[in-house]
Design a protein around this motif. Structure first.
Motif, mmCIF file in Angstrom:
data_model
loop_
_atom_site.group_PDB
_atom_site.id
_atom_site.type_symbol
_atom_site.label_atom_id
_atom_site.label_comp_id
_atom_site.label_asym_id
_atom_site.label_seq_id
_atom_site.Cartn_x
_atom_site.Cartn_y
_atom_site.Cartn_z
ATOM 1 N N GLU A 80 9.005 1.638 -1.662
ATOM 2 C CA GLU A 80 7.874 1.565 -2.528
ATOM 3 C C GLU A 80 6.799 2.820 -2.396
ATOM 4 O O GLU A 80 6.103 3.094 -3.565
ATOM 5 C CB GLU A 80 7.247 0.051 -2.220
ATOM 6 N N GLU A 81 6.539 3.159 -1.441
ATOM 7 C CA GLU A 81 5.577 4.121 -1.207
ATOM 8 C C GLU A 81 5.914 5.650 -2.002
ATOM 9 O O GLU A 81 5.123 5.993 -2.892
ATOM 10 C CB GLU A 81 5.590 4.560 0.473
ATOM 11 N N LYS A 82 7.257 5.965 -1.864
ATOM 12 C CA LYS A 82 7.950 6.966 -2.593
ATOM 13 C C LYS A 82 7.658 6.766 -4.187
ATOM 14 O O LYS A 82 7.155 7.569 -4.852
ATOM 15 C CB LYS A 82 9.058 7.107 -2.439
ATOM 16 N N THR A 109 -6.097 6.511 -7.431
ATOM 17 C CA THR A 109 -5.086 6.328 -8.425
ATOM 18 C C THR A 109 -3.824 5.628 -7.531
ATOM 19 O O THR A 109 -3.447 4.812 -8.124
ATOM 20 C CB THR A 109 -4.622 7.655 -9.051
ATOM 21 N N HIS A 110 -3.508 6.183 -6.562
ATOM 22 C CA HIS A 110 -2.548 5.902 -5.688
ATOM 23 C C HIS A 110 -2.603 4.293 -5.335
ATOM 24 O O HIS A 110 -1.826 3.436 -5.455
ATOM 25 C CB HIS A 110 -2.082 6.706 -4.290
ATOM 26 N N GLU A 111 -3.723 3.834 -4.797
ATOM 27 C CA GLU A 111 -4.035 2.393 -4.245
ATOM 28 C C GLU A 111 -4.046 1.601 -5.555
ATOM 29 O O GLU A 111 -3.611 0.537 -5.304
ATOM 30 C CB GLU A 111 -5.221 2.573 -3.547
ATOM 31 N N LEU A 112 -4.684 1.988 -6.701
ATOM 32 C CA LEU A 112 -4.552 1.217 -7.921
ATOM 33 C C LEU A 112 -3.288 0.726 -8.066
ATOM 34 O O LEU A 112 -2.751 -0.294 -8.873
ATOM 35 C CB LEU A 112 -5.319 1.781 -8.967
ATOM 36 N N VAL A 113 -2.244 1.915 -8.246
ATOM 37 C CA VAL A 113 -0.903 1.545 -8.409
ATOM 38 C C VAL A 113 -0.194 0.755 -7.840
ATOM 39 O O VAL A 113 0.479 -0.325 -8.124
ATOM 40 C CB VAL A 113 -0.164 3.032 -8.495
ATOM 41 N N HIS A 114 -0.509 0.726 -6.257
ATOM 42 C CA HIS A 114 -0.064 -0.252 -5.414
ATOM 43 C C HIS A 114 -0.533 -1.685 -5.800
ATOM 44 O O HIS A 114 0.317 -2.469 -6.086
ATOM 45 C CB HIS A 114 -0.617 0.020 -4.065
ATOM 46 N N ILE A 115 -1.967 -1.934 -6.342
ATOM 47 C CA ILE A 115 -2.323 -2.999 -6.434
ATOM 48 C C ILE A 115 -1.807 -3.805 -8.091
ATOM 49 O O ILE A 115 -1.449 -4.843 -7.955
ATOM 50 C CB ILE A 115 -3.762 -2.957 -6.852
HETATM 51 ZN ZN LIG Z 1 0.622 3.966 -0.494
#
Ligand SMILES: [Zn+2]
Length: 176
Positions: free
Chosen positions: A140-142, A114-120
């Motif tokens: 951005e990470e936070k 989920t975290h990586e998809l939110v980034h993408i």
């Molecule tokens: Zn990240």
């Protein structure tokens, strides 16, 4: 870190199932039709399919952006880049098998995917810059950890809550 540790067959099934679940949840959060993930140029791979430069020893996933070769480029400008989520089996299994904090594979994979998809989604739909300065990257990470929390807390799943507790220092302090 022992890089010969890989997901077994049942681990790979868990990865595939949680990837689908994470797609559904993140699309719903951003109000995107599920076709987004079908047409979005992204993929995920596990350790046995990674090249040397895609492997890291600190972190559960490494997001790499590739520029597609011209013959693979569709008319849609969003398709010019391929986001590749490189899962680090050895780091993930080290936490699941060796730590005593109760983190299980399925909820951890749901969090990481989920975290990586939110980034993408933020990179491709909201023009977040992939190659930002490190101070901006921290911010951005936070933000991404905070959104991931908002997406997953509603599931009310004790296994997920355990992972969310683990990540609480990584999100914006107003959300606990
Ligand atoms: Zn990240």
């Amino acid at each position: 870190m022992n890089r010969s540790v890989r997901f077994d067959q049942s681990g790979l099934i868990t990865v595939n199932r949680t990837a689908k679940h994470a797609e559904d949840l993140s699309c719903r959060y951003f109000g995107l039709k599920n076709t987004f993930t079908k047409h979005q140029a992204y993929e995920y791979r596990t350790l046995s399919d990674l090249k040397d430069h895609e492997i890291i020893d600190h972190g559960f996933a490494h997001l790499v952006k590739y520029r597609l070769k011209p013959h693979k480029i569709s008319s849609n400008p969003l398709f010019h880049d391929l986001y590749s989520i490189c899962f680090q089996d050895h780091c993930i299994l080290d936490v699941v098998m060796n730590r005593q904090d109760g983190i299980q594979l399925k909820p951890l994979m749901l969090y990481v995917m989920t975290h990586e998809l939110v980034h993408i989604i933020r990179f491709s739909k909201f023009n977040q810059d992939f190659d930002v300065l490190s101070s901006m990257r921290e911010k951005e990470e936070k933000k991404v950890h905070t959104i991931t929390y908002e997406i997953l807390r509603q599931l009310g799943d004790p296994g997920i809550d355990c992972v969310l507790d683990h990540y609480s220092p990584f999100r914006n302090p107003s959300i606990q």
